[in-house]
Design an enzyme around this catalytic site. Sequence first.
Site, PDB file in Angstrom:
ATOM      1  N   CYS A  58    -165.146   6.115 -17.451  1.00 28.42           N
ATOM      2  CA  CYS A  58    -165.681   4.838 -16.659  1.00 28.42           C
ATOM      3  C   CYS A  58    -165.105   3.418 -17.113  1.00 28.42           C
ATOM      4  O   CYS A  58    -165.298   2.619 -16.446  1.00 28.42           O
ATOM      5  CB  CYS A  58    -167.100   4.998 -17.129  1.00 28.42           C
ATOM      6  SG  CYS A  58    -167.889   6.483 -16.543  1.00 28.42           S
TER       7      CYS A  58
ATOM      8  N   HIS B 287    -170.082   0.516 -11.527  1.00 27.12           N
ATOM      9  CA  HIS B 287    -171.062  -0.879 -11.966  1.00 27.12           C
ATOM     10  C   HIS B 287    -170.262  -2.113 -12.064  1.00 27.12           C
ATOM     11  O   HIS B 287    -169.286  -2.186 -11.942  1.00 27.12           O
ATOM     12  CB  HIS B 287    -171.378  -0.543 -13.393  1.00 27.12           C
ATOM     13  CG  HIS B 287    -172.498  -1.563 -13.903  1.00 27.12           C
ATOM     14  ND1 HIS B 287    -172.187  -2.858 -14.538  1.00 27.12           N
ATOM     15  CD2 HIS B 287    -173.955  -1.510 -14.228  1.00 27.12           C
ATOM     16  CE1 HIS B 287    -173.285  -3.519 -14.866  1.00 27.12           C
ATOM     17  NE2 HIS B 287    -174.228  -2.637 -14.554  1.00 27.12           N
TER      18      HIS B 287
ATOM     19  N   VAL C 221    -169.864  -4.621 -13.675  1.00 32.07           N
ATOM     20  CA  VAL C 221    -168.758  -5.017 -14.670  1.00 32.07           C
ATOM     21  C   VAL C 221    -167.394  -4.301 -14.746  1.00 32.07           C
ATOM     22  O   VAL C 221    -166.482  -4.591 -15.670  1.00 32.07           O
ATOM     23  CB  VAL C 221    -169.248  -5.087 -16.108  1.00 32.07           C
ATOM     24  CG1 VAL C 221    -170.302  -6.385 -16.199  1.00 32.07           C
ATOM     25  CG2 VAL C 221    -169.948  -3.912 -16.704  1.00 32.07           C
ATOM     26  N   LYS C 222    -167.419  -3.285 -13.941  1.00 26.08           N
ATOM     27  CA  LYS C 222    -166.127  -2.197 -13.975  1.00 26.08           C
ATOM     28  C   LYS C 222    -164.939  -2.874 -13.067  1.00 26.08           C
ATOM     29  O   LYS C 222    -165.162  -3.862 -12.435  1.00 26.08           O
ATOM     30  CB  LYS C 222    -166.696  -0.833 -13.553  1.00 26.08           C
ATOM     31  CG  LYS C 222    -167.698  -0.068 -14.614  1.00 26.08           C
ATOM     32  CD  LYS C 222    -167.085  -0.176 -15.887  1.00 26.08           C
ATOM     33  CE  LYS C 222    -168.059   0.904 -16.830  1.00 26.08           C
ATOM     34  NZ  LYS C 222    -169.613   0.906 -16.744  1.00 26.08           N
ATOM     35  N   HIS C 223    -164.090  -1.979 -13.127  1.00 35.43           N
ATOM     36  CA  HIS C 223    -162.726  -2.558 -12.513  1.00 35.43           C
ATOM     37  C   HIS C 223    -163.189  -2.856 -11.128  1.00 35.43           C
ATOM     38  O   HIS C 223    -162.497  -3.837 -10.304  1.00 35.43           O
ATOM     39  CB  HIS C 223    -161.609  -1.579 -12.595  1.00 35.43           C
ATOM     40  CG  HIS C 223    -161.374  -1.259 -14.227  1.00 35.43           C
ATOM     41  ND1 HIS C 223    -162.048  -0.465 -14.763  1.00 35.43           N
ATOM     42  CD2 HIS C 223    -160.552  -1.893 -14.987  1.00 35.43           C
ATOM     43  CE1 HIS C 223    -161.585  -0.484 -16.004  1.00 35.43           C
ATOM     44  NE2 HIS C 223    -160.554  -1.397 -16.052  1.00 35.43           N
TER      45      HIS C 223
END
Length: 367
Positions: free
Chosen positions: A156, A180, A182-184
């Site tokens: 993740c 989500h 804030v992910k890549h």
Amino acid sequence: MSNFLPYGRQIIGDDDIAAVVDVLRSDYLTTGPAVERFEADVCAYTGATHAVAVANGTAALHAAMHALGIGRGDEVIVTPMTFAASANCILYQGGTPVFADVDSHTLLLDPAAVEAAITPRTKAIIAVDYAGQPCDWDALRGIADKHKLALVADGCHALGGAYKGRKVGTLADITVFSFHPVKHITTGEGGMVVADDANLARAMRAFRGHGITTTASQREKSGAWFYEMTDLGYNYRITDFQCALGSSQLKKLDQWIEKRNALAQSYDAALAGTAIRPLTKHAHVLHAYHLYVVRTPDRDNTFKRLREAGIGANVHYIPVHLHPYYQNLGYKKGSCPVAEAAYTEILTLPLWPGMVTEDVTRVVAEL
């Protein structure tokens, strides 16, 4: 605060919005072609054979545990230095999380600690690519094969990363991703499980849809109404417009990984020789830098002062076994001393592709 700098944030472009609007104007809002397209896109990017898109990263972890048949009496070894979902998914299936300590330099799962934690009840290992750096997958694969254990990558933090030239998504029996904000890349909320084993993929695909082996759109296309529930599953489906956003975002992933690495290098250079120590990065990996984590001797005051200055520092993570829920289950403080010691010092500094070098300069000046 108008000049607040978050530790992570999504970037949404006009092309992303257009992709979502196209689906909103189409016939299918869920279980339709955009889901299959996103799955195919992630397979093409990672090199995995099968992909199953789900509602979020936690659902992906749960689906993985289900597909592996984890149940009551089974033990699964997992790192404590992660978000609670990495261990909670074991509990969902009635299994027992066994926490193995981390390496003090990288905070990645320590293969020696994994080996020491194996018992006759151990069925699987969940290793987390903490902060975006791939684990020691050669060592973990050797341990898993030696003891006939399933190997799961909680990737993740690490979509776009690589280990010795191999993309994250091809390093374990099952790999889990989160989308989500804030992910890549983001789908708002969303997750995916990838695997090379068709049987595992089939089990996870049914699991996301109540344990039913076909979707409504598949039955409509074939002109059939009949369906059967063959297993106890959940409603872990993801929508087509979320997946359209994911496919659009995926096209920009490589440039965003490059930007994350450039920002991390700026931090590294600016912090060299100070009391603030970045985590060790191995030369044989492509770090995805979901997080930029440092160790500082006065973490709590540093956090407070950065926040007062409008800098969204954060802490990742409280070791899972120290959470009250796990303490009530009988897990003991002191069982993972390296992770516990690191927790008192770790601080996450802002890092996301929309930042510029001046943002790094600002953070370092406040530090």
